[in-house]
Design a protein around this motif. Structure first.
Motif, PDB file in Angstrom:
ATOM      1  N   LEU A  31       0.832  -1.210   0.000  1.00  0.00           N
ATOM      2  CA  LEU A  31       0.000   0.000   0.000  1.00  0.00           C
ATOM      3  C   LEU A  31       0.867   1.261   0.000  1.00  0.00           C
ATOM      4  CD1 LEU A  31      -2.835  -0.932   2.552  1.00  0.00           C
ATOM      5  CD2 LEU A  31      -3.013  -0.804   0.065  1.00  0.00           C
ATOM      6  N   GLN A  32       1.907   1.227   0.782  1.00  0.00           N
ATOM      7  CA  GLN A  32       2.770   2.411   0.861  1.00  0.00           C
ATOM      8  C   GLN A  32       3.429   2.706  -0.489  1.00  0.00           C
ATOM      9  OE1 GLN A  32       5.086   1.114   4.160  1.00  0.00           O
ATOM     10  NE2 GLN A  32       3.781   2.139   5.671  1.00  0.00           N
ATOM     11  N   ALA A  33       3.834   1.626  -1.164  1.00  0.00           N
ATOM     12  CA  ALA A  33       4.461   1.833  -2.482  1.00  0.00           C
ATOM     13  C   ALA A  33       3.464   2.440  -3.459  1.00  0.00           C
ATOM     14  CB  ALA A  33       4.992   0.501  -3.012  1.00  0.00           C
ATOM     15  N   VAL A  34       2.253   1.929  -3.423  1.00  0.00           N
ATOM     16  CA  VAL A  34       1.257   2.449  -4.360  1.00  0.00           C
ATOM     17  C   VAL A  34       0.833   3.861  -3.952  1.00  0.00           C
ATOM     18  CG1 VAL A  34      -1.008   2.016  -5.397  1.00  0.00           C
ATOM     19  CG2 VAL A  34       0.535   0.114  -4.962  1.00  0.00           C
ATOM     20  N   ARG A  35       0.803   4.107  -2.652  1.00  0.00           N
ATOM     21  CA  ARG A  35       0.497   5.479  -2.227  1.00  0.00           C
ATOM     22  C   ARG A  35       1.520   6.455  -2.825  1.00  0.00           C
ATOM     23  NH1 ARG A  35       0.747   6.914   4.037  1.00  0.00           N
ATOM     24  NH2 ARG A  35       2.902   6.274   3.676  1.00  0.00           N
ATOM     25  N   THR A  36       2.785   6.034  -2.803  1.00  0.00           N
ATOM     26  CA  THR A  36       3.832   6.910  -3.340  1.00  0.00           C
ATOM     27  C   THR A  36       3.539   7.291  -4.787  1.00  0.00           C
ATOM     28  OG1 THR A  36       5.458   5.872  -1.903  1.00  0.00           O
ATOM     29  CG2 THR A  36       6.312   7.043  -3.812  1.00  0.00           C
ATOM     30  N   ILE A  37       3.192   6.326  -5.597  1.00  0.00           N
ATOM     31  CA  ILE A  37       2.981   6.687  -7.007  1.00  0.00           C
ATOM     32  C   ILE A  37       1.662   7.430  -7.205  1.00  0.00           C
ATOM     33  CG2 ILE A  37       4.481   4.863  -7.919  1.00  0.00           C
ATOM     34  CD1 ILE A  37       1.887   3.366  -8.726  1.00  0.00           C
ATOM     35  N   HIS A  38       0.666   7.052  -6.420  1.00  0.00           N
ATOM     36  CA  HIS A  38      -0.609   7.761  -6.564  1.00  0.00           C
ATOM     37  C   HIS A  38      -0.475   9.215  -6.141  1.00  0.00           C
ATOM     38  CE1 HIS A  38      -3.542   4.077  -6.893  1.00  0.00           C
ATOM     39  NE2 HIS A  38      -2.617   4.120  -7.833  1.00  0.00           N
ATOM     40  N   GLU A  39       0.337   9.436  -5.144  1.00  0.00           N
ATOM     41  CA  GLU A  39       0.565  10.829  -4.741  1.00  0.00           C
ATOM     42  C   GLU A  39       1.255  11.613  -5.853  1.00  0.00           C
ATOM     43  OE1 GLU A  39       0.835  10.313   0.117  1.00  0.00           O
ATOM     44  OE2 GLU A  39       2.679  10.603  -1.032  1.00  0.00           O
ATOM     45  N   GLU A  40       2.015  10.907  -6.639  1.00  0.00           N
ATOM     46  CA  GLU A  40       2.696  11.550  -7.775  1.00  0.00           C
ATOM     47  C   GLU A  40       1.818  11.530  -9.023  1.00  0.00           C
ATOM     48  OE1 GLU A  40       5.619  13.097  -7.774  1.00  0.00           O
ATOM     49  OE2 GLU A  40       5.923  12.664  -5.644  1.00  0.00           O
ATOM     50  N   ARG A  41       0.605  11.169  -8.833  1.00  0.00           N
ATOM     51  CA  ARG A  41      -0.369  11.104  -9.933  1.00  0.00           C
ATOM     52  C   ARG A  41       0.070  10.128 -11.026  1.00  0.00           C
ATOM     53  NH1 ARG A  41      -4.140  15.141 -10.360  1.00  0.00           N
ATOM     54  NH2 ARG A  41      -4.191  16.537  -8.571  1.00  0.00           N
ATOM     55  N   ILE A  42       0.634   9.072 -10.578  1.00  0.00           N
ATOM     56  CA  ILE A  42       1.020   8.018 -11.525  1.00  0.00           C
ATOM     57  C   ILE A  42       0.134   6.801 -11.264  1.00  0.00           C
ATOM     58  CG2 ILE A  42       2.850   6.413 -12.209  1.00  0.00           C
ATOM     59  CD1 ILE A  42       4.856   8.575 -11.263  1.00  0.00           C
ATOM     60  N   VAL A  43      -0.433   6.294 -12.308  1.00  0.00           N
ATOM     61  CA  VAL A  43      -1.190   5.048 -12.195  1.00  0.00           C
ATOM     62  C   VAL A  43      -0.317   3.955 -12.800  1.00  0.00           C
ATOM     63  CG1 VAL A  43      -3.312   3.853 -12.789  1.00  0.00           C
ATOM     64  CG2 VAL A  43      -3.340   6.312 -12.403  1.00  0.00           C
ATOM     65  N   HIS A  44      -0.086   2.928 -12.043  1.00  0.00           N
ATOM     66  CA  HIS A  44       0.862   1.911 -12.485  1.00  0.00           C
ATOM     67  C   HIS A  44       0.275   1.043 -13.595  1.00  0.00           C
ATOM     68  CE1 HIS A  44       3.400  -1.693 -12.350  1.00  0.00           C
ATOM     69  NE2 HIS A  44       4.331  -0.937 -11.765  1.00  0.00           N
ATOM     70  N   SER A  45      -0.926   0.577 -13.363  1.00  0.00           N
ATOM     71  CA  SER A  45      -1.672  -0.224 -14.345  1.00  0.00           C
ATOM     72  C   SER A  45      -1.190  -1.650 -14.546  1.00  0.00           C
ATOM     73  CB  SER A  45      -1.695   0.458 -15.714  1.00  0.00           C
ATOM     74  OG  SER A  45      -2.333   1.687 -15.612  1.00  0.00           O
ATOM     75  N   ASP A  46      -0.148  -2.032 -13.888  1.00  0.00           N
ATOM     76  CA  ASP A  46       0.268  -3.428 -14.015  1.00  0.00           C
ATOM     77  C   ASP A  46       0.725  -3.944 -12.654  1.00  0.00           C
ATOM     78  OD1 ASP A  46       0.697  -5.838 -15.247  1.00  0.00           O
ATOM     79  OD2 ASP A  46       2.671  -5.313 -16.039  1.00  0.00           O
ATOM     80  N   LEU A  47      -0.065  -3.643 -11.656  1.00  0.00           N
ATOM     81  CA  LEU A  47       0.293  -4.115 -10.316  1.00  0.00           C
ATOM     82  C   LEU A  47       0.020  -5.609 -10.213  1.00  0.00           C
ATOM     83  CD1 LEU A  47      -1.114  -1.202  -8.113  1.00  0.00           C
ATOM     84  CD2 LEU A  47       1.259  -1.608  -8.793  1.00  0.00           C
ATOM     85  N   LYS A  48       1.027  -6.312  -9.807  1.00  0.00           N
ATOM     86  CA  LYS A  48       0.925  -7.762  -9.606  1.00  0.00           C
ATOM     87  C   LYS A  48       2.106  -8.165  -8.728  1.00  0.00           C
ATOM     88  CE  LYS A  48       3.341  -8.520 -13.974  1.00  0.00           C
ATOM     89  NZ  LYS A  48       3.297  -9.109 -15.291  1.00  0.00           N
ATOM     90  N   PRO A  49       2.033  -9.315  -8.113  1.00  0.00           N
ATOM     91  CA  PRO A  49       3.114  -9.700  -7.184  1.00  0.00           C
ATOM     92  C   PRO A  49       4.502  -9.649  -7.816  1.00  0.00           C
ATOM     93  CG  PRO A  49       1.249 -11.161  -6.903  1.00  0.00           C
ATOM     94  CD  PRO A  49       0.916 -10.293  -8.086  1.00  0.00           C
ATOM     95  N   ALA A  50       4.597 -10.020  -9.094  1.00  0.00           N
ATOM     96  CA  ALA A  50       5.920 -10.052  -9.720  1.00  0.00           C
ATOM     97  C   ALA A  50       6.529  -8.664  -9.861  1.00  0.00           C
ATOM     98  CB  ALA A  50       5.831 -10.719 -11.089  1.00  0.00           C
ATOM     99  N   ASN A  51       5.719  -7.644  -9.712  1.00  0.00           N
ATOM    100  CA  ASN A  51       6.253  -6.290  -9.835  1.00  0.00           C
ATOM    101  C   ASN A  51       6.572  -5.642  -8.499  1.00  0.00           C
ATOM    102  OD1 ASN A  51       6.535  -6.177 -12.563  1.00  0.00           O
ATOM    103  ND2 ASN A  51       4.508  -5.316 -12.946  1.00  0.00           N
ATOM    104  N   PHE A  52       6.598  -6.448  -7.463  1.00  0.00           N
ATOM    105  CA  PHE A  52       7.101  -5.956  -6.176  1.00  0.00           C
ATOM    106  C   PHE A  52       8.343  -6.776  -5.837  1.00  0.00           C
ATOM    107  CE2 PHE A  52       2.698  -4.655  -6.058  1.00  0.00           C
ATOM    108  CZ  PHE A  52       2.756  -3.410  -5.467  1.00  0.00           C
ATOM    109  N   LEU A  53       9.432  -6.086  -5.743  1.00  0.00           N
ATOM    110  CA  LEU A  53      10.695  -6.778  -5.450  1.00  0.00           C
ATOM    111  C   LEU A  53      11.139  -6.482  -4.024  1.00  0.00           C
ATOM    112  CD1 LEU A  53      12.974  -6.253  -8.585  1.00  0.00           C
ATOM    113  CD2 LEU A  53      11.461  -8.151  -8.066  1.00  0.00           C
ATOM    114  N   LEU A  54      11.733  -7.481  -3.454  1.00  0.00           N
ATOM    115  CA  LEU A  54      12.283  -7.299  -2.113  1.00  0.00           C
ATOM    116  C   LEU A  54      13.711  -6.778  -2.233  1.00  0.00           C
ATOM    117  CD1 LEU A  54      11.192  -7.860   0.760  1.00  0.00           C
ATOM    118  CD2 LEU A  54      12.559  -9.925   0.758  1.00  0.00           C
ATOM    119  N   VAL A  55      13.919  -5.592  -1.729  1.00  0.00           N
ATOM    120  CA  VAL A  55      15.257  -5.005  -1.733  1.00  0.00           C
ATOM    121  C   VAL A  55      15.623  -4.692  -0.282  1.00  0.00           C
ATOM    122  CG1 VAL A  55      16.700  -3.120  -2.590  1.00  0.00           C
ATOM    123  CG2 VAL A  55      14.806  -3.959  -3.984  1.00  0.00           C
ATOM    124  N   LYS A  56      16.631  -5.351   0.183  1.00  0.00           N
ATOM    125  CA  LYS A  56      17.080  -5.157   1.567  1.00  0.00           C
ATOM    126  C   LYS A  56      15.917  -5.215   2.549  1.00  0.00           C
ATOM    127  CE  LYS A  56      20.773  -2.256  -0.099  1.00  0.00           C
ATOM    128  NZ  LYS A  56      21.147  -0.879  -0.363  1.00  0.00           N
TER     129      LYS A  56
END
Ligand SMILES: Nc1ncnc2c1ncn2[C@@H]1O[C@H](COP(=O)(O)OP(=O)(O)OP(=O)(O)O)[C@@H](O)[C@H]1O
Length: 831
Positions: A593-618
């Motif tokens: 949710l936080q990641a999507v909030r970030t882009i929505h706040e920037e007025r960006i709609v991702h349009s391809d949200l799916k588990p494979a598009n969330f990567l674990l970094v550190k």
């Protein structure tokens, strides 16, 4: 570990690790070994102080080992030469280094056979800076940052020990597991510029394989299994074969005279005809081969084992005004298992010439003469490639130290070797025999490296590929792992190509945002396009990208994606007979949710949200792949798209019906609610292990059911009503009824701790309750209001309590709320 390996006791102590560097540093393996000394396990060790006398002794010992074998039973032949030139024929004559190796309990058996020459294992980069040779350097000053270093020598595939076996006939492999943090400070650690780099590189090593052949040559291959100290890598698995032959520091005037003699011997030795490619006579040569066996993004591939409807990817669909939907899907976009994609890199990098005192010398920096000198009669493809890179390396390094490159290598013309056969199209930087330079189009081997804005990134393996791109795992010259996305533009029209560039725009816009994958660098090789991107304009409407145009994006590297994590989690839960781990769910759901909030706040709609598009970094989930978002006007709330895009299983009804007209004649647009639907599908998958429409197998059945406003999604039994509630909030068919990110983030499902908070003391009780009410009242009232909109879903009520019970509960809540309100007013009056 097999039983044979298990027999070998761990080789403990820093000395073991040291052995890697000095051995590479000195063309003589034995000379490298004094640094093994401090190990308790190394009996015949030189003092750890590494005095000059010790150095000479070791160099001498090294040359002793270069003599022909006088081993009983072994027929001597003039042909006995090192396969790899510098690592010489290894007799079992008791060279100091050899003895030390052999004397190590761990290596006892190995010592009986052949004496390994330890070598440096690290990636090399043309242009990578070396430390200057300086009097203050202790050539063997390679220390462990950590007190202990476990080296676990494993012997693999070793033929029976037989001292009389013919030389050159077999190869043996030994695995070295090591943990520790090594810092090299000596001039022989020539590959590393900064100790930190070397340190971080070495600190990540966990498994090293050293392959011996019967000539005592060493081919070290390292499987790097990273323990991410410094959080650079979580796991890295690479095979690194490294061969380093390093020269003597000529600036050490005291040593030079004494050592020079030995160096001459070495040169002559190296000049023997069968010497293989990676040898520089006087000049130092480092050959590094990286076999990246596994870009550890198996994650990105694994999830695709459940390839069914989940992986149907809608690429292009119908355009506005076309009544018949022409949905084109890309099905089963299986990512290749990364383990199956292996990159082998080999390179030869020259060390500074012996004569050169240039403190700013670069590895790989060398004159054309030196280059010509370097490789001789490549006898295999490997050598050819090494040669190829060697040539390239010089060109790259040429910028670093042109002066140095002019230093004559040696008066010994016999050392000058013919360059190996050039590979077509690759050896563009080669110098011709007359010494004049031919135009250099490329100064690196594109098989092994990417170059982005002048910086080289060594390929470690292909992670995966999308429709138009491929993503590689790479390592930079400062030993940081990145993902490099390469998008091919050739033949595309400029408008499309510009569309690809918009991903860069979005990533630039999202720089510094924690939950978005970070763009480190990028380059658009088509300069017209690059300028357009930079200026933010898109004036070119016509024409196609003619040249071999590419977009290179250097990205933060993600270790595993949510898709793989999910499948692993489900396997784990199934094996334990559990249904759901709510805390695990909350933890990642909140990050999503936080990641999507970030882009929505920037007025960006991702349009391809799916588990494979969330990567674990550190340890944190980060959003990737703005490839579709690029088509969206960022300054609009609702987007009118020219085509329907997304991944079928996660596509919202409006994404399917984009640009059609709804019942009221309004054009259907995709906006943030479309992303919320996708989030609902992700959460559903996290809860139930499958997406909401997974039972609809064909594309059309899926299309039909998702676009049907009357279709009721089936929710399996679930113990937490809030979880059910939040899924329903995301998967409301009517996009206007879907919750937005801020509401989802304050949903009671994410705040279970309140019920578990330490019970307040009697006096605080009322106050605490008020604080809770303050923070939750808006959510509570929103929920109340929403529950009064339209008919109540019976199933929802049933899962809470019986309807009668609910009614009396509501009466009680309402009575208490009124009473509380009265008391709050009363207390305000008293204040
Ligand atoms: N920064 C990264 N770190 C690690 N892996 C990555 C990174 N970026 C992408 N990948 C992986 O690379 C593969 C391809 O990614 P990419 O986003 O290019 O492909 P895609 O989304 O499947 O296709 P398309 O580019 O057509 O949208 C995926 O498996 C993805 O997980």
């Amino acid at each position: 570990m097999d039983s044979e390996e298990a027999d070998l006791p761990p080789f403990r102590s820093s000395t073991s690790t040291r052995s890697l560097v000095p051995a590479t540093a000195l063309a003589s393996p034995a000379a490298a070994l004094p640094s093994l000394s401090s190990s308790g396990t190394s009996a015949a060790s030189a003092p750890s102080s590494h005095s000059q006398a010790g150095l000479l002794r070791d160099v001498q010992a090294a040359f002793k080992r270069h003599r022909r074998l006088e081993h009983p039973g072994v027929k001597q032949s003039n042909d006995i030469r090192p396969r790899r030139a510098v690592a010489p024929t290894g007799s079992l004559a008791p060279g100091a280094g050899a003895r030390r190796f052999r004397d190590s309990p761990a290596l006892g058996r190995l010592g009986k056979k052949k004496i390994p020459d330890a070598e440096t294992v690290m990636p090399s980069f043309p242009g990578m800076e070396t430390k200057s040779f300086d009097e203050s350097f202790n050539p063997f000053d390679v220390r462990m940052d950590q007190a202990s270093c476990d080296i676990d020598w494993k012997e693999k595939d070793l033929p029976p020990v037989n001292d009389t076996e013919p030389l050159g006939s077999s190869s043996r492999k030994v695995q070295v597991s090591m943990q520790g943090n090594i810092t090299s400070q000596g001039p022989y650690a020539h590959v590393a510029t900064e100790p930190g780099n070397l340190s971080s590189y070495f600190s990540s090593l966990a498994l090293t394989e050293i392959e011996f052949d019967s000539c005592s040559q060493v081919e070290g291959s390292t499987v790097i299994n990273q323990d991410l100290q410094r959080q650079k890598l979580l796991t890295v698995e690479s095979d690194v074969i490294s061969k380093s032959y390093v020269n003597m520091p000529t600036t050490l005037s005291q040593r030079t005279a004494a050592v020079q003699d030995k160096v001459h011997q070495l040169r002559n030795f190296l000049n023997q005809p069968s010497t293989q490619s990676s040898v520089a006579g006087l000049s130092c040569v480092t050959t590094t081969s990286v076999h990246s066996s596994a870009a550890p993004m198996s994650s990105s591939t694994t999830c695709y084992s459940h390839l069914n409807q989940e992986d149907q990817r809608l690429v292009t669909v119908k355009t506005l005004g076309d009544p018949s939907p022409r949905l084109v899907k890309q099905e089963n976009m299986m990512k290749l298992p990364t383990t199956s994609v292996m990159t082998t890199s080999e390179m030869v990098v020259d060390e500074p010439a012996l004569a050169s005192h240039n403190s700013s010398s670069y590895v790989g920096d060398k004159s054309e003469d030196k280059k010509v000198n370097v490789c001789k009669e490549p006898s295999s493809m490997k050598e050819e490639r090494a040669l190829k890179y060697d040539v390239a390396a010089q060109a790259t390094a040429g910028v670093a130290s042109s002066e140095q490159s002019k230093v004559p290598l040696s008066g010994d013309s016999s050392l000058i070797k013919k360059p190996g056969p050039a590979l077509p199209g690759k050896d563009e930087n080669a110098t011709n025999r007359t010494g004049t330079s031919v135009p250099r189009k490329r100064n690196y081997d594109p098989d092994l490296f990417f170059k982005v804005n002048g910086k080289l990134y060594q390929k470690l393996g292909k992670i995966g590929s999308g429709g138009s791109s491929e993503v590689h795992k790479v390592i930079s010259s400062d030993c940081t792992i990145y993902a490099l996305k390469k998008i091919k533009l050739k033949g595309r029209d400029y408008a499309t190509a510009y569309g690809f560039c918009q991903e860069i725009e979005y990533l630039n816009k999202l720089k510094g945002k924690n939950n978005i994958i970070q763009l480190i660098d990028y380059e658009v090789t088509d300069k017209t396009l690059q300028n357009e991107v930079r200026s933010g304009s898109m004036n070119i409407k016509d024409g196609r990208v003619k040249e071999d145009g590419f977009i290179y994006m250097v990205l933060e590297y993600g270790e595993i994606d949510l898709a793989l994590m999910l499948s692993q989690k489900w396997k784990e839960m199934e094996s334990l007979g559990q249904m759901i781990d709510e805390n695990w769910l909350r933890f990642y759901w909140q990050q999503i949710l936080q990641a999507v909030r970030t882009i929505h706040e920037e007025r960006i709609v991702h349009s391809d949200l799916k588990p494979a598009n969330f990567l674990l970094v550190k340890g944190s989930l980060k959003l990737i792949d703005f490839g579709i978002a690029k088509a969206i006007m960022s300054d609009t709330t609702n987007i009118q798209r020219e085509s329907q895009v997304g991944t079928l299983s996660y596509m919202s009804p409006e994404a399917f019906m984009c640009n059609e007209q709804d019942a009221n004649g309004n054009v259907i647009k995709c906006g943030r609610p479309s992303d919320i639907w996708s989030l609902g599908c992700i959460l559903y998958q996290m809860v139930y292990g499958r997406t909401p429409f997974s039972e609809y197998k064909t594309f059309w059945s899926k299309f039909k059911v998702i676009t049907d406003p009357n279709h009721e999604i089936v929710y399996g039994p679930i113990s937490n009503p809030w979880l059910l509630n939040i899924m329903k909030k995301c998967l409301a068919w009517d996009r206007n009824k879907r919750w937005r990110i801020p509401q989802l983030l304050s949903h009671p499902f994410l705040a279970p701790l309140q019920s578990y908070a330490a019970p307040p003391s009697h006096e605080e009780e009322g106050c605490t309750l008020l604080v809770h009410l303050m923070s939750d009242a808006s959510t509570f009232s929103t929920l109340l209001k929403e529950s009064m909109e339209g008919p109540l879903s019976v199933s929802e009520v049933e899962s809470l309590a019986s309807q009668d019970g609910l009614c009396s509960l509501l009466s009680e809540v309402s009575r208490l709320c009124l009473e509380l309100r009265g008391r709050v007013r009363e207390s305000r009056r008293q204040q």
